[in-house]
Design a protein around this motif. Sequence first.
Motif, PDB file in Angstrom:
ATOM      1  N   ILE A   4       0.853  -1.190   0.000  1.00  0.00           N
ATOM      2  CA  ILE A   4       0.000   0.000   0.000  1.00  0.00           C
ATOM      3  C   ILE A   4       0.886   1.237   0.000  1.00  0.00           C
ATOM      4  CG2 ILE A   4      -1.936  -1.125   1.155  1.00  0.00           C
ATOM      5  CD1 ILE A   4      -1.068   0.246   3.752  1.00  0.00           C
ATOM      6  N   LEU A   5       0.384   2.288  -0.576  1.00  0.00           N
ATOM      7  CA  LEU A   5       1.069   3.573  -0.593  1.00  0.00           C
ATOM      8  C   LEU A   5       0.238   4.527   0.242  1.00  0.00           C
ATOM      9  CD1 LEU A   5       3.377   5.267  -1.739  1.00  0.00           C
ATOM     10  CD2 LEU A   5       1.944   5.741  -3.715  1.00  0.00           C
ATOM     11  N   ILE A   6       0.846   5.117   1.250  1.00  0.00           N
ATOM     12  CA  ILE A   6       0.128   5.974   2.192  1.00  0.00           C
ATOM     13  C   ILE A   6       0.522   7.430   1.949  1.00  0.00           C
ATOM     14  CG2 ILE A   6      -0.194   6.483   4.651  1.00  0.00           C
ATOM     15  CD1 ILE A   6       0.468   3.523   5.162  1.00  0.00           C
ATOM     16  N   HIS A   7      -0.454   8.335   1.996  1.00  0.00           N
ATOM     17  CA  HIS A   7      -0.208   9.754   1.775  1.00  0.00           C
ATOM     18  C   HIS A   7      -0.611  10.559   3.007  1.00  0.00           C
ATOM     19  CE1 HIS A   7       0.515   9.097  -2.501  1.00  0.00           C
ATOM     20  NE2 HIS A   7      -0.507   8.268  -2.471  1.00  0.00           N
ATOM     21  N   PRO A   8       0.251  10.615   4.021  1.00  0.00           N
ATOM     22  CA  PRO A   8      -0.091  11.416   5.199  1.00  0.00           C
ATOM     23  C   PRO A   8      -0.171  12.899   4.831  1.00  0.00           C
ATOM     24  CG  PRO A   8       2.159  10.618   5.346  1.00  0.00           C
ATOM     25  CD  PRO A   8       1.559  10.004   4.127  1.00  0.00           C
ATOM     26  N   GLU A   9      -1.040  13.612   5.523  1.00  0.00           N
ATOM     27  CA  GLU A   9      -1.256  15.024   5.233  1.00  0.00           C
ATOM     28  C   GLU A   9      -0.513  15.947   6.188  1.00  0.00           C
ATOM     29  OE1 GLU A   9      -5.478  15.512   5.109  1.00  0.00           O
ATOM     30  OE2 GLU A   9      -5.691  14.319   3.301  1.00  0.00           O
ATOM     31  N   SER A  10       0.183  15.374   7.162  1.00  0.00           N
ATOM     32  CA  SER A  10       0.938  16.198   8.097  1.00  0.00           C
ATOM     33  C   SER A  10       2.085  15.382   8.673  1.00  0.00           C
ATOM     34  CB  SER A  10       0.038  16.691   9.237  1.00  0.00           C
ATOM     35  OG  SER A  10      -0.341  15.587  10.045  1.00  0.00           O
ATOM     36  N   ALA A  11       3.024  16.077   9.281  1.00  0.00           N
ATOM     37  CA  ALA A  11       4.153  15.409   9.923  1.00  0.00           C
ATOM     38  C   ALA A  11       3.665  14.530  11.072  1.00  0.00           C
ATOM     39  CB  ALA A  11       5.161  16.449  10.427  1.00  0.00           C
ATOM     40  N   GLU A  12       2.621  14.987  11.767  1.00  0.00           N
ATOM     41  CA  GLU A  12       2.067  14.217  12.881  1.00  0.00           C
ATOM     42  C   GLU A  12       1.474  12.896  12.389  1.00  0.00           C
ATOM     43  OE1 GLU A  12      -1.354  14.515  16.345  1.00  0.00           O
ATOM     44  OE2 GLU A  12      -0.800  16.314  15.243  1.00  0.00           O
ATOM     45  N   GLN A  13       0.742  12.939  11.275  1.00  0.00           N
ATOM     46  CA  GLN A  13       0.180  11.713  10.711  1.00  0.00           C
ATOM     47  C   GLN A  13       1.292  10.750  10.302  1.00  0.00           C
ATOM     48  OE1 GLN A  13      -2.378  12.731   7.421  1.00  0.00           O
ATOM     49  NE2 GLN A  13      -4.141  13.123   8.751  1.00  0.00           N
ATOM     50  N   LEU A  14       2.324  11.273   9.677  1.00  0.00           N
ATOM     51  CA  LEU A  14       3.443  10.432   9.247  1.00  0.00           C
ATOM     52  C   LEU A  14       4.096   9.762  10.444  1.00  0.00           C
ATOM     53  CD1 LEU A  14       5.371   9.351   7.105  1.00  0.00           C
ATOM     54  CD2 LEU A  14       6.678  11.476   7.329  1.00  0.00           C
ATOM     55  N   LYS A  15       4.335  10.530  11.482  1.00  0.00           N
ATOM     56  CA  LYS A  15       4.955   9.997  12.695  1.00  0.00           C
ATOM     57  C   LYS A  15       4.088   8.891  13.301  1.00  0.00           C
ATOM     58  CE  LYS A  15       6.597  11.529  17.224  1.00  0.00           C
ATOM     59  NZ  LYS A  15       6.712  12.671  18.139  1.00  0.00           N
ATOM     60  N   THR A  16       2.781   9.106  13.340  1.00  0.00           N
ATOM     61  CA  THR A  16       1.860   8.129  13.905  1.00  0.00           C
ATOM     62  C   THR A  16       1.825   6.849  13.077  1.00  0.00           C
ATOM     63  OG1 THR A  16       0.506   9.908  14.813  1.00  0.00           O
ATOM     64  CG2 THR A  16      -0.530   7.742  14.632  1.00  0.00           C
ATOM     65  N   VAL A  17       1.755   6.990  11.763  1.00  0.00           N
ATOM     66  CA  VAL A  17       1.731   5.820  10.879  1.00  0.00           C
ATOM     67  C   VAL A  17       3.012   5.006  11.058  1.00  0.00           C
ATOM     68  CG1 VAL A  17       1.798   5.074   8.464  1.00  0.00           C
ATOM     69  CG2 VAL A  17       0.143   6.790   9.192  1.00  0.00           C
ATOM     70  N   LYS A  18       4.155   5.676  11.108  1.00  0.00           N
ATOM     71  CA  LYS A  18       5.422   4.972  11.309  1.00  0.00           C
ATOM     72  C   LYS A  18       5.435   4.245  12.653  1.00  0.00           C
ATOM     73  CE  LYS A  18       8.626   7.698   8.514  1.00  0.00           C
ATOM     74  NZ  LYS A  18       9.856   8.532   8.572  1.00  0.00           N
ATOM     75  N   ALA A  19       4.918   4.877  13.683  1.00  0.00           N
ATOM     76  CA  ALA A  19       4.878   4.251  15.012  1.00  0.00           C
ATOM     77  C   ALA A  19       4.001   3.003  14.998  1.00  0.00           C
ATOM     78  CB  ALA A  19       4.381   5.252  16.050  1.00  0.00           C
ATOM     79  N   VAL A  20       2.843   3.092  14.333  1.00  0.00           N
ATOM     80  CA  VAL A  20       1.944   1.938  14.258  1.00  0.00           C
ATOM     81  C   VAL A  20       2.608   0.800  13.494  1.00  0.00           C
ATOM     82  CG1 VAL A  20      -0.248   1.109  13.293  1.00  0.00           C
ATOM     83  CG2 VAL A  20      -0.166   3.299  14.510  1.00  0.00           C
ATOM     84  N   LEU A  21       3.227   1.120  12.366  1.00  0.00           N
ATOM     85  CA  LEU A  21       3.886   0.085  11.575  1.00  0.00           C
ATOM     86  C   LEU A  21       5.009  -0.587  12.367  1.00  0.00           C
ATOM     87  CD1 LEU A  21       4.020   1.833   8.082  1.00  0.00           C
ATOM     88  CD2 LEU A  21       2.475  -0.003   8.822  1.00  0.00           C
ATOM     89  N   LYS A  22       5.785   0.213  13.088  1.00  0.00           N
ATOM     90  CA  LYS A  22       6.853  -0.359  13.918  1.00  0.00           C
ATOM     91  C   LYS A  22       6.282  -1.243  15.011  1.00  0.00           C
ATOM     92  CE  LYS A  22      10.215   3.298  13.110  1.00  0.00           C
ATOM     93  NZ  LYS A  22      10.929   4.452  13.679  1.00  0.00           N
ATOM     94  N   ALA A  23       5.202  -0.798  15.646  1.00  0.00           N
ATOM     95  CA  ALA A  23       4.573  -1.579  16.720  1.00  0.00           C
ATOM     96  C   ALA A  23       4.047  -2.912  16.191  1.00  0.00           C
ATOM     97  CB  ALA A  23       3.454  -0.775  17.364  1.00  0.00           C
ATOM     98  N   LEU A  24       3.541  -2.910  14.970  1.00  0.00           N
ATOM     99  CA  LEU A  24       3.025  -4.136  14.348  1.00  0.00           C
ATOM    100  C   LEU A  24       4.118  -4.963  13.683  1.00  0.00           C
ATOM    101  CD1 LEU A  24      -0.243  -2.729  12.706  1.00  0.00           C
ATOM    102  CD2 LEU A  24      -0.063  -4.168  14.753  1.00  0.00           C
ATOM    103  N   LYS A  25       5.340  -4.452  13.725  1.00  0.00           N
ATOM    104  CA  LYS A  25       6.503  -5.105  13.086  1.00  0.00           C
ATOM    105  C   LYS A  25       6.271  -5.317  11.590  1.00  0.00           C
ATOM    106  CE  LYS A  25       7.996  -7.122  17.356  1.00  0.00           C
ATOM    107  NZ  LYS A  25       8.214  -8.283  18.173  1.00  0.00           N
ATOM    108  N   VAL A  26       5.687  -4.286  10.965  1.00  0.00           N
ATOM    109  CA  VAL A  26       5.469  -4.277   9.521  1.00  0.00           C
ATOM    110  C   VAL A  26       6.645  -3.546   8.885  1.00  0.00           C
ATOM    111  CG1 VAL A  26       4.000  -3.422   7.647  1.00  0.00           C
ATOM    112  CG2 VAL A  26       2.964  -4.281   9.765  1.00  0.00           C
ATOM    113  N   GLN A  27       7.302  -4.191   7.937  1.00  0.00           N
ATOM    114  CA  GLN A  27       8.426  -3.549   7.261  1.00  0.00           C
ATOM    115  C   GLN A  27       7.907  -2.443   6.346  1.00  0.00           C
ATOM    116  OE1 GLN A  27      10.792  -6.422   5.180  1.00  0.00           O
ATOM    117  NE2 GLN A  27      11.336  -7.514   7.044  1.00  0.00           N
ATOM    118  N   PHE A  28       8.639  -1.331   6.302  1.00  0.00           N
ATOM    119  CA  PHE A  28       8.298  -0.241   5.392  1.00  0.00           C
ATOM    120  C   PHE A  28       9.572   0.451   4.954  1.00  0.00           C
ATOM    121  CE2 PHE A  28       8.199   1.563   9.636  1.00  0.00           C
ATOM    122  CZ  PHE A  28       8.796   2.802   9.494  1.00  0.00           C
ATOM    123  N   GLU A  29       9.475   1.139   3.834  1.00  0.00           N
ATOM    124  CA  GLU A  29      10.611   1.854   3.256  1.00  0.00           C
ATOM    125  C   GLU A  29      10.232   3.312   3.070  1.00  0.00           C
ATOM    126  OE1 GLU A  29      11.992   0.018  -0.364  1.00  0.00           O
ATOM    127  OE2 GLU A  29      11.527  -1.979   0.425  1.00  0.00           O
TER     128      GLU A  29
END
Length: 69
Positions: A4-29
Amino acid sequence: MESILIHPESAEQLKTVKAVLKALKVQFEPQSNTLPLHVLESAERGIKQHKAGEGISAQEFMDKHFAKK
């Protein structure tokens, strides 16, 4: 598995999405939205030419680059 390709609209959204992905141990680039260097250099060259009065009209451009040979 699909990606999936995610388009966060703010730095806060990006930070939150990255935190969730890390917590779920989902790899992302993370990928940057910056343009390649050669594109940035070409745009800068065009801006300088325009400011120096070296621009051409759209018709001149079309005549030069789309002339039938």
